[in-house]
Every structure is written in C-alpha cells, then in structure tokens.
Design a protein around this motif. Structure first.
Motif, PDB file in Angstrom:
ATOM      1  N   ARG A   1     -15.160  -2.263 -47.757  1.00  0.00           N
ATOM      2  CA  ARG A   1     -16.420  -1.897 -48.430  1.00  0.00           C
ATOM      3  C   ARG A   1     -16.611  -0.387 -48.469  1.00  0.00           C
TER       4      ARG A   1
ATOM      5  N   ALA B   1     -14.254   1.175 -51.013  1.00  0.00           N
ATOM      6  CA  ALA B   1     -14.662   0.881 -52.391  1.00  0.00           C
ATOM      7  C   ALA B   1     -15.811   1.774 -52.833  1.00  0.00           C
TER       8      ALA B   1
ATOM      9  N   THR C   1      -5.952  -1.524 -52.047  1.00  0.00           N
ATOM     10  CA  THR C   1      -6.475  -1.045 -53.327  1.00  0.00           C
ATOM     11  C   THR C   1      -6.710   0.459 -53.309  1.00  0.00           C
ATOM     12  N   HIS C   2      -6.763   1.056 -52.111  1.00  0.00           N
ATOM     13  CA  HIS C   2      -6.967   2.505 -51.987  1.00  0.00           C
ATOM     14  C   HIS C   2      -5.780   3.150 -51.271  1.00  0.00           C
TER      15      HIS C   2
END
Length: 418
Positions: free
Chosen positions: A218, A221, A264-265
């Motif tokens: 979280r 993101a 994703t990062h």
C-alpha cells in the motif's frame, strides 16, 4: 573518529572501488565473471601478497571496523536485491524436474561436505562445536550463487533457453535451502544467553509476511519513485537489524526484505539498492580478503583443499547429472546444468564470512574455502565450452516469458550481478 582514520577510510574506499572496477573488467575480457577478479583483488590486498605489515599500512587496524560497517551495508543491499529477484515466474519449464534436481544439487554436496568435515578437517574445530562445524562445512560446499549464475548465462547467451531458465529456478531453490540451513547452524552455535530470542522467529515471520508485506504494497502504491526507494532501503535495514539482534545475522533480514517487497515497484527499489551495492560491496571483498592468508597453507592444507574441491565439485555435478538423467534430460544437457549449478561466487563468500565471524572457521580453513569458491566459479564457463551444448551456440529453445526474462536480465546485467 580521529581525522586521520577518516582520511584513511576515504582513501581506502577509493582504492577498493578502482581496483574492483579495473580487475572486474580484466576478468570479463578473459571470459570470467567480474566477481572472480574482485574477490581475488581483495585476497591480494591482505597478507597473501602484501604481507602483514604492508597490508596493515594500507588498511590500518583502526580503519578496518569502519570499512567493515560499510561493507555490511553493501551486503545488506546485495541480499535485498537477491531476495527481490526470487520470482516464481522463473519456473517456466519442467516443473516436476526442477525440485528434484535442486534437491540433489544441494543435498549431495551437503552430505559429502559433512563427511569431509568429520574426517579430513578435524584439526580445524574444537570438540564443543563439532556438530555446528560439520553442518556449516556441509552448507558451505552446497551453495549455488544465483546472481553470478545469471551473469554467466547472459555472457554465454543462453539465459533465454530452457536450460538457462531451469538453472535459474534450481539455483533459487538451492539458495533458499542454503539460507535456511545456515540459520539452523547459527541457532546451534549461538551463545546460550540469547537463545530466548529465537522464540521470536516464527511470530516475526508471520508478522513480516502477513502484516508488513501488505503494508509495504500500500505504501509503495501511494508513493513516488524516490519515496519507494527510501521505503525499500529502510525496510532492508530495519529487518537486517532485527535478525542481527535475534542472533540470526543481518543477511537474513535483508534477504527477507527483498522477498516481501512489491514486485510492481521493483524498478524504483532496484535503482537505489544497486547503487549502494555497487559502491559498497567492493569494500566487503576487501574486508573478507584481509582475513585470507594463503601463505598459511602447508602441505596438509593443500591436501585438504584437494579433498574439499573433490567433494564440492564431484558431489554437485554427480548429483545433478544422475537426477537430471532420471528426470528425462539427455546426458549433455544434464552435464551443462550441473556445471551451471556448480557456480558459487559472492553467495559463498558471504556464508564463509559469517562462519569466520561466529568462530566456526579458523583463518587457515577460511582461506582454503575462499580458494574453493574462486576455483569452482572460474570452472563454470570453461566447463560449458567443453560440454558444447547445442543451445550454447545457437540459443535455440523456448524463450522465457517477458516478465521473467526481464527479471533475470536485470539481475545479470546490473553491477551487483555477482
């Protein structure tokens, strides 16, 4: 810190980084991974070539603790990146064969390593630490270095082939087994006063996987690239500090941080950690090399080195070839896979340095095992050329998926790929 010490630390860092880059480039020109020359440069900076007096003049005793602290930061970054690159999408082919081959690649040299420790290396340990010593030598001989393997696959232009993907998947399993086994060994040899902290391991693992991991996802993101970078480094440092406090060693916390960080990062996290690793990891080679003195190897030591090499190389290759054949690989493919999984490199050096730090290895045995790591890593490319697998020449075979290929290309091409 005295001003003179700070000056020497800064000068030493410059010397180390320049030597690492120059030696690494020379190694690549002769078809060897850069880590071979970088580790060798660290060894030569110690008593082996320079002698004790000159080595202490170049790396003064009061500067070495500072260099060691910086080296640990480089190792934290490296282990974070190693954890970040463990990806289930690497298991692209022969899913049934991979666990069996990886198990053989670890257990065969582990078993022979334990046997060698109990029979041929008895002069290097005390009676009260026999079990820990025997298991540690088994761990040391069983290692496969995932990052340096990826670099070799890129150099040989086979990372997109089925055997390239299979070797990476097997190496990931062997690496995981190596860290688990090392954790058990450290638990066995830990001072009795800190045993209560080991009870925190299970709740810590639960908290990290089911609590910290979703929070990281979280936060990443919602953050910018720079904020994700800070988040990644802070997570690696914090978990490294926690596992060091428990008595497990900081490498495990840093590795766990990489495992749980959101993929994703990945790019943002990789950027900063790669820079830290590229700048400070060479200091680890120097610090590790200062403890190596090959001049201490006597006739008995040379014999021990021969036995260790025979056990490490013979058991790893024989285990992989036999199980690979049983799993349906042809002999040449199984032999090439065995040669790839015989790669050690920086992962081995990290484990050996842990053994030296906790007192499981003497300086003489540490020097011997570092030599084993260099020899087995240097063997990989010549062995592949000798086997002459068809895919080495034309790169045929199913390519990996774009995502998994991007992952292994990153770990192979970045400066940390050792």
């Amino acid at each position: 810190m005295p001003s003179s010490t700070l000056v020497m630390v800064l000068i030493d860092l410059v010397v180390i980084m320049i030597a690492a880059r120059v030696c690494g480039r020379l190694a690549e020109l002769v078809g060897q991974p850069a880590v071979i020359a970088e580790i060798t440069a660290g060894v030569l900076a110690g008593p082996t070539l320079l002698g004790t007096n000159l080595s202490q003049m170049l790396f003064p005793p009061d500067a070495r603790p500072v260099l060691s602290a910086l080296a640990n930061l480089g190792v934290v970054a490296f282990m974070f990146l190693a954890g970040l690159e463990i990806d289930r999408s690497a298991f692209t082919d022969r899913r049934a064969a991979i666990p069996a081959i990886a198990t053989a690649a670890y257990l065969a040299p582990f078993g022979f390593g334990c046997l060698v420790a109990a029979t041929a290396l008895t002069r290097h340990h005390t009676a009260d630490r026999t079990v820990g010593f025997v298991l540690f030598i088994g761990c040391a001989l069983a290692v496969t270095a995932f990052p340096v393997l990826a670099r070799i696959l890129v150099d040989q232009n086979i990372i997109r082939t089925p055997i390239g993907q299979m070797s990476l998947a097997c190496a990931a399993i062997v690496d995981a087994a190596a860290w688990i086994a090392l954790a058990v060994v450290l638990m066995l040899v830990a001072p009795s006063g800190g045993h209560w902290r080991w009870a925190l391991l299970v709740p810590l693992a639960v908290l990290v996987w089911w609590g910290v991991r979703p929070v990281l996802a979280r936060l990443a993101a919602a953050g910018t690239g720079q904020q994700v970078l800070v988040l990644a480094i802070a997570t690696a440092l914090l978990l490294a500090a926690v596992t060091e406090w428990i008595g497990l060693h900081l490498i495990f916390g840093a590795f766990a941080a990489g495992l749980i960080f959101p993929r994703t990062h990945r790019d943002d996290a990789e950027h900063g950690a790669t820079v830290v690793s590229a700048l400070l990891l060479p200091a680890f080679f120097a610090v590790a090399g200062l403890s190596v003195d090959l001049g201490m190897l006597d006739t008995t030591g040379v014999g021990e080195l021969a036995v260790v090499l025979a056990a490490a190389v013979g058991a790893k290759i024989a285990g992989v070839v036999v199980v690979g054949r049983l799993a349906g690989l042809d002999t040449r493919t199984a032999a090439a896979l065995a040669a790839l999984l015989n790669t050690r490199g920086l992962t081995e050096l990290v484990i050996l340095h842990v053994g030296l730090t906790v007192g499981l290895l003497t300086t003489g045995l540490y020097s011997l095992l570092v030599t084993m790591a260099l020899v087995t890593t240097a063997m990989t490319a010549p062995l592949l050329r000798w086997i002459s697998l068809p895919c080495l020449a034309n790169g045929d075979g199913a390519a990996a998926s774009p995502n998994s290929q991007r992952s292994v290309d990153n770990v192979a091409l970045h400066p940390r790929s050792r």
